[in-house]
Design a protein around this motif. Structure first.
Motif, mmCIF file in Angstrom:
data_model
loop_
_atom_site.group_PDB
_atom_site.id
_atom_site.type_symbol
_atom_site.label_atom_id
_atom_site.label_comp_id
_atom_site.label_asym_id
_atom_site.label_seq_id
_atom_site.Cartn_x
_atom_site.Cartn_y
_atom_site.Cartn_z
ATOM 1 N N LEU A 11 0.818 -1.207 0.000
ATOM 2 C CA LEU A 11 0.000 0.000 0.000
ATOM 3 C C LEU A 11 0.858 1.266 0.000
ATOM 4 C CD1 LEU A 11 -2.823 -1.083 2.469
ATOM 5 C CD2 LEU A 11 -2.978 -0.831 -0.010
ATOM 6 N N VAL A 12 1.941 1.266 0.747
ATOM 7 C CA VAL A 12 2.834 2.431 0.779
ATOM 8 C C VAL A 12 3.528 2.592 -0.574
ATOM 9 C CG1 VAL A 12 4.954 3.345 1.808
ATOM 10 C CG2 VAL A 12 3.154 2.436 3.261
ATOM 11 N N THR A 13 3.904 1.490 -1.202
ATOM 12 C CA THR A 13 4.535 1.561 -2.520
ATOM 13 C C THR A 13 3.571 2.130 -3.554
ATOM 14 O OG1 THR A 13 5.935 -0.322 -1.960
ATOM 15 C CG2 THR A 13 5.737 0.227 -4.290
ATOM 16 N N ILE A 14 2.314 1.714 -3.505
ATOM 17 C CA ILE A 14 1.303 2.275 -4.408
ATOM 18 C C ILE A 14 1.150 3.772 -4.151
ATOM 19 C CG2 ILE A 14 -1.167 2.278 -4.942
ATOM 20 C CD1 ILE A 14 -1.093 -0.766 -4.457
ATOM 21 N N LEU A 15 1.128 4.170 -2.901
ATOM 22 C CA LEU A 15 1.029 5.587 -2.553
ATOM 23 C C LEU A 15 2.218 6.375 -3.097
ATOM 24 C CD1 LEU A 15 -0.328 7.872 -0.822
ATOM 25 C CD2 LEU A 15 1.225 7.151 0.984
ATOM 26 N N LEU A 16 3.427 5.846 -2.943
ATOM 27 C CA LEU A 16 4.617 6.543 -3.427
ATOM 28 C C LEU A 16 4.635 6.634 -4.955
ATOM 29 C CD1 LEU A 16 7.263 5.063 -0.982
ATOM 30 C CD2 LEU A 16 6.513 7.444 -1.110
ATOM 31 N N VAL A 57 3.967 9.917 -9.888
ATOM 32 C CA VAL A 57 3.307 10.167 -11.168
ATOM 33 C C VAL A 57 2.578 11.510 -11.126
ATOM 34 C CG1 VAL A 57 1.452 9.360 -12.684
ATOM 35 C CG2 VAL A 57 3.126 7.735 -11.787
ATOM 36 N N GLU A 58 1.909 11.810 -10.025
ATOM 37 C CA GLU A 58 1.211 13.086 -9.900
ATOM 38 C C GLU A 58 2.181 14.256 -9.987
ATOM 39 O OE1 GLU A 58 -1.622 15.467 -6.751
ATOM 40 O OE2 GLU A 58 -1.325 13.315 -6.533
ATOM 41 N N LEU A 59 3.334 14.130 -9.330
ATOM 42 C CA LEU A 59 4.321 15.210 -9.398
ATOM 43 C C LEU A 59 4.914 15.352 -10.799
ATOM 44 C CD1 LEU A 59 6.172 14.698 -6.004
ATOM 45 C CD2 LEU A 59 4.680 16.590 -6.652
ATOM 46 N N LEU A 60 5.081 14.246 -11.509
ATOM 47 C CA LEU A 60 5.595 14.324 -12.874
ATOM 48 C C LEU A 60 4.594 15.005 -13.801
ATOM 49 C CD1 LEU A 60 7.387 10.939 -13.626
ATOM 50 C CD2 LEU A 60 8.382 13.200 -13.391
#
Length: 61
Positions: free
Chosen positions: A45-50, A55-58
């Protein structure tokens, strides 16, 4: 430069989350056979969040 910063942040964040998970498992006295499942679930779950944050920042840049 941004990628390097984000990778360092992600590793530190995963380390902190794993140490918090370890304290949680110890405090709640989770049986030994269920502990790997708890760690795997939280790490996934943390990996999905990261990844979604990256992707959002890119896309925002």
């Amino acid at each position: 430069m941004f990628i390097l910063f984000f990778i360092v942040f992600a590793v530190a964040y995963l380390f902190i989350m794993n140490s918090m998970t370890n304290k949680f498992v110890t405090q709640r006295e989770v049986p030994d056979e269920k502990q790997p499942k708890v760690f795997n679930t939280i790490n996934i779950l943390v990996t999905i969040l990261l990844i979604s944050s990256y992707v959002e920042l890119l896309l925002a840049a």
